[in-house]
Design a protein around this motif. Sequence first.
Motif, mmCIF file in Angstrom:
data_model
loop_
_atom_site.group_PDB
_atom_site.id
_atom_site.type_symbol
_atom_site.label_atom_id
_atom_site.label_comp_id
_atom_site.label_asym_id
_atom_site.label_seq_id
_atom_site.Cartn_x
_atom_site.Cartn_y
_atom_site.Cartn_z
ATOM 1 N N PHE A 184 8.859 -1.597 -24.032
ATOM 2 C CA PHE A 184 7.664 -1.943 -22.767
ATOM 3 C C PHE A 184 8.883 -2.610 -21.773
ATOM 4 N N LYS A 185 10.096 -3.405 -22.140
ATOM 5 C CA LYS A 185 10.563 -3.694 -20.927
ATOM 6 C C LYS A 185 11.336 -2.954 -20.432
ATOM 7 N N GLU A 186 12.181 -2.149 -21.205
ATOM 8 C CA GLU A 186 12.841 -0.920 -20.324
ATOM 9 C C GLU A 186 12.054 -0.064 -19.697
ATOM 10 N N GLN A 187 10.955 0.171 -19.900
ATOM 11 C CA GLN A 187 10.477 0.481 -19.220
ATOM 12 C C GLN A 187 10.218 0.170 -18.088
ATOM 13 N N CYS A 188 9.944 -1.150 -18.098
ATOM 14 C CA CYS A 188 9.324 -2.514 -16.152
ATOM 15 C C CYS A 188 11.495 -2.306 -15.601
ATOM 16 N N LEU A 189 12.121 -1.702 -16.334
ATOM 17 C CA LEU A 189 13.982 -2.305 -16.081
ATOM 18 C C LEU A 189 14.235 -0.904 -15.024
ATOM 19 N N GLU A 190 13.351 0.334 -16.095
ATOM 20 C CA GLU A 190 13.597 1.636 -15.103
ATOM 21 C C GLU A 190 12.061 2.047 -13.635
ATOM 22 N N ILE A 191 11.290 1.312 -13.823
ATOM 23 C CA ILE A 191 10.391 1.111 -12.691
ATOM 24 C C ILE A 191 11.337 0.342 -11.536
ATOM 25 N N LEU A 192 11.925 -0.915 -12.056
ATOM 26 C CA LEU A 192 12.106 -1.650 -10.874
ATOM 27 C C LEU A 192 14.028 -0.129 -10.106
ATOM 28 N N HIS A 193 14.205 0.597 -11.316
ATOM 29 C CA HIS A 193 15.489 1.339 -10.690
ATOM 30 C C HIS A 193 15.023 2.121 -9.978
ATOM 31 N N ALA A 194 13.741 2.822 -10.240
ATOM 32 C CA ALA A 194 12.674 4.060 -9.512
ATOM 33 C C ALA A 194 12.852 3.338 -8.190
ATOM 34 N N ILE A 195 12.053 2.181 -7.976
ATOM 35 C CA ILE A 195 11.841 1.857 -6.957
ATOM 36 C C ILE A 195 13.037 1.361 -6.056
ATOM 37 N N ASP A 196 13.760 1.305 -6.434
ATOM 38 C CA ASP A 196 15.188 1.485 -6.007
ATOM 39 C C ASP A 196 15.578 3.006 -5.128
ATOM 40 N N ARG A 197 15.813 3.151 -6.181
ATOM 41 C CA ARG A 197 16.247 4.630 -5.912
ATOM 42 C C ARG A 197 15.702 5.415 -4.895
ATOM 43 N N GLU A 198 14.710 5.192 -5.156
ATOM 44 C CA GLU A 198 12.927 5.998 -4.236
ATOM 45 C C GLU A 198 13.045 5.518 -2.956
ATOM 46 N N LYS A 199 13.285 4.358 -2.908
ATOM 47 C CA LYS A 199 12.835 3.702 -1.818
ATOM 48 C C LYS A 199 12.057 3.189 -0.822
ATOM 49 N N LEU A 200 11.185 3.428 -2.376
ATOM 50 C CA LEU A 200 9.888 2.505 -2.254
ATOM 51 C C LEU A 200 9.555 1.284 -1.714
ATOM 52 N N ASP A 201 7.994 1.066 -0.642
ATOM 53 C CA ASP A 201 7.328 -0.189 -0.319
ATOM 54 C C ASP A 201 6.525 -0.642 -2.117
ATOM 55 N N ALA A 202 7.309 -1.578 -3.194
ATOM 56 C CA ALA A 202 6.692 -1.363 -3.975
ATOM 57 C C ALA A 202 7.661 -2.589 -5.259
ATOM 58 N N ASN A 203 6.804 -2.781 -5.521
ATOM 59 C CA ASN A 203 6.937 -4.307 -6.701
ATOM 60 C C ASN A 203 6.134 -4.043 -8.105
ATOM 61 N N LEU A 204 6.820 -4.362 -9.132
ATOM 62 C CA LEU A 204 6.130 -4.484 -10.408
ATOM 63 C C LEU A 204 5.480 -5.410 -10.754
ATOM 64 N N SER A 205 4.442 -5.135 -11.398
ATOM 65 C CA SER A 205 3.479 -5.880 -12.848
ATOM 66 C C SER A 205 4.167 -6.337 -13.693
ATOM 67 N N LEU A 206 3.607 -6.951 -14.617
ATOM 68 C CA LEU A 206 3.668 -6.580 -16.238
ATOM 69 C C LEU A 206 3.065 -7.872 -16.400
ATOM 70 N N LYS A 207 2.447 -7.417 -18.511
ATOM 71 C CA LYS A 207 1.833 -8.597 -18.956
ATOM 72 C C LYS A 207 2.648 -9.254 -20.010
ATOM 73 N N PRO A 208 2.377 -10.712 -20.009
ATOM 74 C CA PRO A 208 3.717 -11.466 -21.533
ATOM 75 C C PRO A 208 3.035 -10.958 -22.723
ATOM 76 N N THR A 209 2.079 -10.391 -22.697
ATOM 77 C CA THR A 209 2.230 -9.794 -24.050
ATOM 78 C C THR A 209 2.852 -9.018 -24.614
ATOM 79 N N GLN A 210 3.243 -7.962 -23.114
ATOM 80 C CA GLN A 210 3.930 -6.700 -23.699
ATOM 81 C C GLN A 210 4.837 -6.962 -24.127
ATOM 82 N N MET A 211 5.320 -8.142 -23.852
ATOM 83 C CA MET A 211 6.924 -8.655 -23.706
ATOM 84 C C MET A 211 6.743 -8.945 -24.749
ATOM 85 N N GLY A 212 6.151 -9.819 -26.108
ATOM 86 C CA GLY A 212 5.626 -10.021 -27.158
ATOM 87 C C GLY A 212 5.553 -11.917 -26.992
#
Length: 302
Positions: A68-96
């Motif tokens: 899940f950490k890797e997927q969140c990192l990829e979301i941030l890469h995609a937001i920057d790459r695609e120049k989207l007006d967006a951010n990321l939400s995550l759940k602490p239990t998803q991170m362990g």
Amino acid sequence: MSLFNLLVSKTIMHIPGPMVGYFARDYIAGEKLQDAVNVTREFNSQGIMSTIDVLGEFITTLDQARGFKEQCLEILHAIDREKLDANLSLKPTQMGLLLDKQQAFANIREIVALADRYQNFVRIDMEDISCTDDTIDFYRRLREEFPGRVGVVLQSYLRRTPADIESLSDQPMNFRLCKGIYNEPRSAAYKDPAVINRSFVHCLDKMFQNKAYVGIATHDEKLVFEALRLIENYGLKREDYEFQMLLGVDEELRRIIVDAGHRLRVYVPFGESWLPYSRRRLKENPMIAQHALRQMLGLKRY
């Protein structure tokens, strides 16, 4: 509660997955990150921001947390790459969080560090009350290291929330304020919907008093009205706050808010683990199922 709503809330956990998927299809971007990117791009064209979230819960291994950490990192890469007006939400239990608190923090820190590099932002979601103290602790530590790049969610139905606002007011604050959906004991959470609404307004007032940036997360027009009243009373500028709504919920109210000149962000979930999220949303809001059923039967709503 209507008979239909009661029936949905009591049986939703036993309804077959494909049927749940039909009812909830407008509330999930899709199974792939590209689906969330496409939905976000469409929102951006309408002047609406998004927060992207990868679905998944009840992990049992740290390997799953790393995934899940890797997927969140990829979301941030995609937001920057695609120049989207967006951010990321995550759940602490998803991170362990429930497996290894220090590893969970390290996972989230790595994600926030990348957001800082991209000049983006991470919202740490709030889960059930067993996670509240640790989640707030994570937020406190990360905002000190990465000011302006991380925020946390607070819930108006928890009796502790006003005290949490005060305890965090020693530094600039960034909150999402929502009602809360977990089934907590009465000793910890208000049960009366009217009291939860009054607490929402009280907490929002206290956040504005302490000059917090707030994502006002609600589909309740009564609370939108109260939020607008407070925004006017405090003389807030457009960039001092935002409204937030779930994907697929009350598009008309969403449009009203945006057309009135306010900033609005839509929560855009995606992922293969869409079924638990969909069941939780349908249990929380059976009107979703009622609306989909009317569409399926070709009935108009009067």
